[in-house]
Write a protein that holds these residues in place. Structure first.
Motif, PDB file in Angstrom:
ATOM      1  N   UNK A  53       0.786  -1.225   0.000  1.00 47.39           N
ATOM      2  CA  UNK A  53       0.000   0.000   0.000  1.00 47.39           C
ATOM      3  C   UNK A  53       0.817   1.272   0.000  1.00 47.39           C
ATOM      4  N   UNK A  54       0.114   2.367  -0.257  1.00 46.50           N
ATOM      5  CA  UNK A  54       0.717   3.700  -0.243  1.00 46.50           C
ATOM      6  C   UNK A  54       0.502   4.299   1.141  1.00 46.50           C
ATOM      7  N   UNK A  55       1.570   4.783   1.757  1.00 47.22           N
ATOM      8  CA  UNK A  55       1.503   5.379   3.092  1.00 47.22           C
ATOM      9  C   UNK A  55       0.826   6.744   2.984  1.00 47.22           C
ATOM     10  N   UNK A  56      -0.220   6.950   3.800  1.00 45.19           N
ATOM     11  CA  UNK A  56      -0.940   8.222   3.782  1.00 45.19           C
ATOM     12  C   UNK A  56      -0.707   9.022   5.063  1.00 45.19           C
ATOM     13  N   UNK A  57      -0.193   8.377   6.103  1.00 42.73           N
ATOM     14  CA  UNK A  57       0.139   9.075   7.355  1.00 42.73           C
ATOM     15  C   UNK A  57       1.124   8.214   8.129  1.00 42.73           C
ATOM     16  N   UNK A  58       1.927   8.873   8.972  1.00 42.62           N
ATOM     17  CA  UNK A  58       2.936   8.180   9.765  1.00 42.62           C
ATOM     18  C   UNK A  58       3.053   8.900  11.103  1.00 42.62           C
ATOM     19  N   UNK A  59       3.049   8.125  12.198  1.00 43.26           N
ATOM     20  CA  UNK A  59       3.193   8.757  13.514  1.00 43.26           C
ATOM     21  C   UNK A  59       4.096   7.912  14.400  1.00 43.26           C
ATOM     22  N   UNK A  60       4.845   8.577  15.265  1.00 47.05           N
ATOM     23  CA  UNK A  60       5.762   7.899  16.187  1.00 47.05           C
ATOM     24  C   UNK A  60       4.999   7.374  17.398  1.00 47.05           C
ATOM     25  N   UNK A  61       5.410   6.216  17.871  1.00 47.06           N
ATOM     26  CA  UNK A  61       4.882   5.621  19.097  1.00 47.06           C
ATOM     27  C   UNK A  61       6.066   5.226  19.961  1.00 47.06           C
ATOM     28  N   UNK A  62       5.919   5.344  21.270  1.00 46.32           N
ATOM     29  CA  UNK A  62       6.948   4.829  22.170  1.00 46.32           C
ATOM     30  C   UNK A  62       6.300   4.387  23.470  1.00 46.32           C
ATOM     31  N   UNK A  63       7.105   3.897  24.391  1.00 45.83           N
ATOM     32  CA  UNK A  63       6.594   3.465  25.685  1.00 45.83           C
ATOM     33  C   UNK A  63       5.580   2.349  25.577  1.00 45.83           C
ATOM     34  N   UNK A  64       4.453   2.501  26.273  1.00 44.45           N
ATOM     35  CA  UNK A  64       3.447   1.439  26.317  1.00 44.45           C
ATOM     36  C   UNK A  64       2.807   1.202  24.948  1.00 44.45           C
ATOM     37  N   UNK A  65       2.731   2.234  24.105  1.00 46.52           N
ATOM     38  CA  UNK A  65       2.199   2.042  22.756  1.00 46.52           C
ATOM     39  C   UNK A  65       3.056   1.047  21.975  1.00 46.52           C
ATOM     40  N   UNK A  66       4.371   1.145  22.143  1.00 47.76           N
ATOM     41  CA  UNK A  66       5.285   0.265  21.421  1.00 47.76           C
ATOM     42  C   UNK A  66       5.174  -1.174  21.903  1.00 47.76           C
ATOM     43  N   UNK A  67       4.766  -1.375  23.152  1.00 43.95           N
ATOM     44  CA  UNK A  67       4.627  -2.729  23.695  1.00 43.95           C
ATOM     45  C   UNK A  67       3.587  -3.532  22.916  1.00 43.95           C
ATOM     46  N   UNK A  68       2.548  -2.874  22.428  1.00 41.94           N
ATOM     47  CA  UNK A  68       1.504  -3.557  21.654  1.00 41.94           C
ATOM     48  C   UNK A  68       2.065  -4.162  20.366  1.00 41.94           C
ATOM     49  N   UNK A  69       3.216  -3.670  19.914  1.00 40.41           N
ATOM     50  CA  UNK A  69       3.846  -4.183  18.695  1.00 40.41           C
ATOM     51  C   UNK A  69       5.023  -5.103  19.005  1.00 40.41           C
ATOM     52  N   UNK A  70       5.153  -5.501  20.274  1.00 42.48           N
ATOM     53  CA  UNK A  70       6.233  -6.397  20.667  1.00 42.48           C
ATOM     54  C   UNK A  70       7.570  -5.703  20.767  1.00 42.48           C
TER      55      UNK A  70
END
Length: 126
Positions: free
Chosen positions: A94-111
């Protein structure tokens, strides 16, 4: 059939589908045609997102990471998955339409606890 043979068969069929999508993009070498990004992911870029492991889930859905070369930690936003229903079992192109940074507990959801990662919203390539 053995599990290895089944895996090889699945890889071949997935690979053939990806190649067909790339040809639709004009990846055969035509000038100015969109190309799949490998080492940088920004809005407007085309990315190939592949499923990451069987057990990793975010918001109750499988996690997909952008196929990359020295540019790790770019994931497909789970909110984008319904648009990729036809191919999401094996890949999402797919074509990327938006990008945002995540860290801390948000990043835990992605392992990736404690790491900074990027979540990309994308739309399928038609």
């Amino acid at each position: 059939a053995t599990p290895r043979a089944l895996g090889a068969s699945l890889f071949r069929s997935s690979g053939q589908a990806i190649i067909a999508q790339v040809r639709l993009l004009g990846g055969g070498g035509g000038g100015g045609a969109p190309k799949i990004s490998l080492s940088g992911f920004e809005e407007g870029d085309v990315a190939l997102f592949m499923p990451v492991g069987e057990g990793i889930q975010s918001q109750g859905q499988r996690v997909y990471m952008a196929f990359n070369l020295d540019c790790p930690r770019h994931f497909l936003d789970p909110a984008s998955l319904p648009a990729f229903a036809a191919t999401a079992e094996n890949y999402c192109l797919g074509r990327i339409v938006a990008k945002r940074a995540h860290d801390g507990s948000d990043a835990e959801a992605y392992g990736r606890p404690g790491e900074t990662l990027w979540v990309c919203s994308a739309v399928p390539i038609q």
